[in-house]
Enzyme design. Structure first.
Site, mmCIF file in Angstrom:
data_model
loop_
_atom_site.group_PDB
_atom_site.id
_atom_site.type_symbol
_atom_site.label_atom_id
_atom_site.label_comp_id
_atom_site.label_asym_id
_atom_site.label_seq_id
_atom_site.Cartn_x
_atom_site.Cartn_y
_atom_site.Cartn_z
ATOM 1 N N SER A 140 20.164 -6.636 -47.462
ATOM 2 C CA SER A 140 20.134 -5.293 -46.888
ATOM 3 C C SER A 140 21.046 -4.402 -47.712
ATOM 4 C CB SER A 140 20.612 -5.320 -45.436
ATOM 5 O OG SER A 140 20.872 -4.009 -44.959
ATOM 6 N N TYR B 157 26.063 -8.331 -38.239
ATOM 7 C CA TYR B 157 24.918 -8.353 -39.169
ATOM 8 C C TYR B 157 25.358 -8.054 -40.606
ATOM 9 C CZ TYR B 157 20.493 -6.956 -41.344
ATOM 10 O OH TYR B 157 19.418 -6.845 -42.180
#
Length: 782
Positions: free
Chosen positions: A622, A636
């Site tokens: 990401s 996360y």
């Protein structure tokens, strides 16, 4: 079935206009050479160079520009090619003498890259399920374009003069370039490297040495030194070119690719079929223009009438090329290639045996058009589907070139046969045409035999579990055979493949023709993919945190498909809550999936890839794993940062073993990552301005994110075709912008605090005193 969207229609329109324009220039000039010769006061041998110069330029430029297109982007190269065509047409249209006209034709020839580049763009921009159909229609446009040139040459010259043979294409090409600039997307697949100019020079050398004597053999004489010496030089230069390409780290033409069974057999078909196609284009109109009252054969047709007699061929070519894709499920591309060659042989024999009435020739040309449409589309499809995405343009360019070389040979041979024995009045005998078309029929019949050698679709093999235990050696031998026959077909294992980006990537992989083990917690969500691609797809239930299940999935890939070439660690999820309010259980669970799941799957795959000395590990990270700092995503993004560090170390360890690691860093994409798959508990008042605002923003933009999962999947799938992929790859303009801003901010902060950083060294190392350090601390570095 995927449908062609409106932007894709405009992209196709631009490609069709580009290829049609260049295709017409192949044949538009041929019927009116005598008119140009008379108007420019030149000789027969000189005016022939109007064709020969274009042929040489296109032959040299096509593979070279194809390689450049694979490197810098097919969209840019298409615009360069169109600019060359337009400029060449302008020069030719205003040419005061034949020398300038020939120069203009040389510049036009540089646009030969439009053919392979257009087919490469089709592969890049259209869903794989649509590629055969789109390639078929585009092939029909190219084939018909060549025939239209013959049909329109006469009427244009009669009404406007021969210079309008270049003004009209110039106008069309300028409009096409504008359309392409607006509607052809930037190439998502590029192959880094450089142009091997030594190989390019040798390629140009042997092509020129081959094509010049072939084009001029009729005038110079087949046994003359002017023909034999260049042909001998072509052989030497060809051998030198092969040697340079085999030793090069950046080959212009990858010889390993050219040795693929589907590639070399298709190229051999192109060589032979090109001989029949170009020779028929050149000599059938000449036959019908023969004055029957004088020679006893022919119809005494004008250039315009001769062109109109070719109309049935244009119609059937268009029909065959258009239906080639839709019928590929019933009649595969190999079957279409065989039938196309057979119809061409039948038509050539028909012309040789029955040519007393115009309807007989019209019927023969109609049959020949069917063969052309099928063969042209199937050859292109075979090349496009058999090579990596990063080599589509250069492979297509070589196929086009080989077809052109075949055309040069065929035209030269037929010319020698037709003009070998002339009547007293200088016109050919009927027997010359008859013999020539019989030779073409035999050539195309031989092409049928070669087409049968093209590898067909792989038959589905029985699952390994159904084989008796004593057949392990036989199964291993079968796997090795399949690997050799399908060297470009890879086996993928994708985690989290039932939704979002994983789903898009699974579909892309299968549409590319590769094999897939798709995993998910609930694999029933993958049933439709398995039904559609049952021989190449397996769905497996997998929790990536379960080491035993991970090893089982890897073993299944090897057992079913013989290898594991690509592992995609895509499975992951995020919950949004302040770090203070995230439970230990939730924090650890996110780490288990997003980090330790990656570690577990990677460790399960490494023994197989290490034994193979090859493989690709694609980590779907990401942009938050590079930038971070998003309120609510502490667990996360911490896990994604850890994945990046893990992958950097992994890359250092396994790259010497032939294993490639790429960290993909997506930004915002239109998936359900921030929707149903994310748990968002209520936020306390103290965190409403940070976590709460981010949650509200995420809900507001859901469904309007800039990223297209299909395009991202295409880019990710293309990474395995790149010789030197990046360690990190940002996906999406928002990800790029965030990374750039963060990089600048970090660099600026490091610069502001550089003195403090250096102050921790021992005295005398950097010569920094405590006084400026104290001053910095007192006043602040900000």
């Amino acid at each position: 079935m995927s449908r062609t969207t409106s932007p894709q229609r405009l992209t196709f329109l631009a490609l069709a206009a580009a290829t049609a324009s260049f295709s017409m220039l192949q044949s538009l000039v041929s019927p009116v050479l005598s008119t140009i010769q008379h108007d420019l006061h030149t000789g027969q041998s000189t005016v022939t160079w109007v064709l020969t110069a274009w042929l040489l330029s296109a032959s040299v430029a096509t593979p070279l520009m194809g390689r450049i297109a694979d490197m810098i982007g097919k969209d840019r190269t298409l615009l360069v090619a169109l600019a060359a065509i337009a400029l060449g047409c302008l020069v030719a249209a205003i040419a005061p003498n034949v020398g300038v006209l020939i120069a203009g034709r040389v510049v036009q020839g540089l646009g030969g890259a439009v053919f392979p580049v257009s087919f490469g763009i089709v592969r890049d921009e259209f869903p794989a399920s649509r590629v055969p159909s789109v390639v078929g229609v585009l092939s029909a446009v190219i084939a018909v374009g060549g025939g239209v040139g013959i049909v329109l040459a006469g009427p244009i010259v009669d009404a406007l003069g021969w210079r309008w043979l270049f003004w009209i294409p110039a106008i069309i090409v300028v409009a096409t370039a504008f359309l392409a600039y607006r509607h052809v997307p930037r190439s998502p697949v590029r192959t880094p490297g450089r142009v091997n100019w030594a190989a390019a020079a040798l390629l140009s050398g042997w092509l020129v040495a081959l094509l010049v004597p072939l084009s001029m053999a009729t005038s110079w004489g087949w046994g003359s030194a002017a023909v034999i010496a260049p042909l001998a030089a072509a052989v030497v230069l060809f051998a030198a070119w092969i040697a340079v390409e085999l030793r090069s780290r950046d080959p212009l033409i990858d010889m390993r690719m050219m040795r693929l069974p589907a590639v070399w057999t298709t190229n051999l078909v192109a060589l032979l079929f090109g001989a029949g196609m170009f020779a028929s284009y050149a000599f059938l109109p000449l036959f019908v223009q023969m004055p029957a009252a004088v020679t006893g054969y022919g119809f005494g047709s004008s250039v315009t009438e001769a062109g109109l007699l070719m109309l049935p061929m244009l119609v059937t070519m268009a029909v065959a090329g258009t239906v080639s894709g839709p019928i590929s499920r019933v009649a595969g591309v190999k079957a279409q290639l065989v039938w196309g060659c057979a119809l061409g042989a039948l038509a050539s024999a028909g012309v040789a045996l029955w040519h007393d009435r115009p309807w007989q020739l019209a019927a023969a040309t109609a049959v020949f058009g069917l063969g052309l449409g099928l063969a042209y589309a199937s050859m292109t499809n075979l090349i496009v589907q058999s090579v990596p995405a990063g080599q589509t343009a250069v492979a297509g360019g070589m196929n086009t070139n080989i077809r052109t070389i075949g055309g040069s040979v065929g035209t030269a041979v037929v010319s020698s046969i037709v003009t070998g024995h002339l009547r007293a009045d200088g016109l050919p005998y009927e027997s010359g045409f008859t013999t020539a078309f019989l030779v073409l029929a035999v050539t195309l019949a031989a092409t049928v035999t070669v087409a049968l050698l093209v590898p067909g679709a792989r038959r589905r093999t029985a699952p390994a579990a159904e084989a008796p235990s004593g057949s392990r050696r036989a199964r291993r031998a079968e796997h090795i055979t399949q690997r050799r026959q399908h060297i470009m077909q890879r086996t993928w294992l994708i985690t989290g493949a039932s939704r979002g980006l994983g789903r898009a990537l699974a579909r892309e992989v299968l549409e590319r023709g590769d094999r897939l083990v798709a995993t998910a917690r609930r694999p029933e969500g993958l049933d439709d993919l398995v039904r559609a691609h049952g021989d190449r797809a397996r769905a497996v239930a997998l929790d990536v945190t379960d080491a035993t299940a991970a090893q089982r999935a890897v073993r299944l890939a090897v057992k079913e498909f013989g290898s594991l070439d690509v592992l995609v660690n895509n499975a992951g999820y995020a919950n949004s809550s302040p770090i203070e309010g995230t439970s230990d259980e939730d924090f650890r669970a996110q780490f288990e999936t997003n980090l330790f799941g990656v570690v577990t799957m990677t460790r399960a795959a490494l023994p197989v890839m290490r034994a193979q000395r090859s493989g690709h590990i694609l980590q779907i990270g990401s942009v938050g794993g590079r930038v971070g700092g998003t309120p609510g995503l502490g667990a996360y993004q911490a896990a994604k940062f850890a994945v990046e560090g893990f992958s950097e170390v992994l890359n250092s360890e396994v790259r010497p073993l032939g294993i490639t690691v790429v960290i993909v860093e997506p930004g915002g994409f239109r998936t359900d990552w921030g929707g149903s798959s994310m748990r968002i508990p209520p936020v306390g008042a103290d965190y409403e301005q940070t976590v709460g605002r981010i949650n509200a923003y995420r809900r507001a933009v859901d469904g309007a994110q800039p990223g297209d999962p299909r395009r991202a999947a295409r880019v990710i799938a293309g990474l395995v075709d790149v010789d030197e992929p990046p360690l990190r790859l940002l996906l999406g303009s928002d990800a790029l912008r965030m990374a750039e801003q963060a990089s600048r901010a970090r660099a600026a902060e490091a610069e502001r605090w550089a003195a403090v950083s250096r102050s921790t060294d021992f005295d005398g190392v950097v010569g920094l005193t405590e006084e400026p350090v104290a001053r910095l601390l007192a006043h602040g570095a900000r």
